[in-house]
Design an enzyme around this catalytic site. Sequence first.
Site, PDB file in Angstrom:
ATOM      1  N   SER A 185       0.831  -1.201   0.000  1.00 35.14           N
ATOM      2  CA  SER A 185       0.000   0.000   0.000  1.00 35.14           C
ATOM      3  C   SER A 185       0.873   1.261   0.000  1.00 35.14           C
ATOM      4  CB  SER A 185      -0.955  -0.039   1.198  1.00 35.14           C
ATOM      5  OG  SER A 185      -1.953   0.940   1.098  1.00 35.14           O
ATOM      6  N   GLU A 281     -10.198  -4.162  -5.467  1.00 36.90           N
ATOM      7  CA  GLU A 281      -9.735  -2.949  -4.776  1.00 36.90           C
ATOM      8  C   GLU A 281      -9.600  -1.785  -5.741  1.00 36.90           C
ATOM      9  OE1 GLU A 281      -5.620  -2.522  -3.582  1.00 36.90           O
ATOM     10  OE2 GLU A 281      -5.172  -4.539  -4.327  1.00 36.90           O
ATOM     11  N   HIS A 311      -7.777  -5.217  -0.431  1.00 41.34           N
ATOM     12  CA  HIS A 311      -6.513  -4.499  -0.584  1.00 41.34           C
ATOM     13  C   HIS A 311      -5.450  -5.088   0.342  1.00 41.34           C
ATOM     14  CE1 HIS A 311      -3.839  -0.999  -0.801  1.00 41.34           C
ATOM     15  NE2 HIS A 311      -3.883  -0.902   0.510  1.00 41.34           N
TER      16      HIS A 311
END
Length: 341
Positions: A185, A281, A311
């Site tokens: 991320s 996502e 995610h």
Amino acid sequence: MTNTTPKTTYPIMIDAITTPLEDSSIDGITYRNVPISFRSRVIVALMRLIAKPMLARMSRATPDKLGKIQLRVASLVWPDIEDMPIRYDIVGNVPGHVFGDISQTSKPLVLWLHGGAFFLPAAPNAHLSMAARLCKAIGAVGFMPDYRLAPLNPFPRGLNDCEAAYQAVLNAGFAPSRIVLGGDSAGGNLLFGLLQRLRNNSLPMPACAIPVSPATELGRIHGPSSRHQLVKRDPLLPLAALVNVTAMYCGEHDSADPEISPLYMDCQDLPPMFFLCSSNEILMDESVLLARRCQAAGVDTTCHVWPVLPHAFPLFADVFPEARQACEDIAAFARQHLAGQ
């Protein structure tokens, strides 16, 4: 004027909640056909109802409330992984979590850059457990830098800390060809910022890099396409929160800077890459598009798109049994590029 640009389509338009993607390869991107259990699908639905609104509220919190949230996350119980001790220490001048005996510089080292939207510290039951298990699976030690967080420390301070961490493990005696660089991320964003700095400063690259659901475009909330196509379906990430995250992290900096939005970076001369993301996502396109750009630049690139799961799903292998296969794939990729070094 007529727009003659061909429309790019991906298999993401299949209903990721009810229908697994076909196992196929399109333009070098592998869409995994992994059966997802009813139990996991229920958990995904619950995440959409509970976790997603919670993250939206966090992104709107005032700095003092964010400080309390950061303390709360950091104080969660650490995982207990057999034969892989975890401690908080300082490497060079960078604090962070150390996995195993980092004085054993003959071993491979995993340098993992944690996610958390640039404002959350490493989550023990997600980031620490995944990194520890990866180290154990490949016989490595590891370091997860506790880089400085927004909003009090916006770009480039967190990236500066990640660069200092890489230099610190080199100074400690780890060969770059024995370093596995990973990031999830926001940590995937930092991973690409770090690789750009290594290349621009003629520093040696790691053996390989593993971006998991990286955030690679902070300049356009409305794009790439998966953001608006999957805005309701994503079980974890609230699209509106990206506005606040971008404001906290970028400050007055140009959000098109490739160190902030690495989707637009020069992809030449990067190490072998393994992208993982979910078709469920809003950041899916950011992995797919950057993986394709890496491939076009001649980089040895693998990209797996999984169905249904949220995610950064490899972090949740304790919750989703299916994600354990993704963790095994990550370990196999790392072993492949450490072999013979």
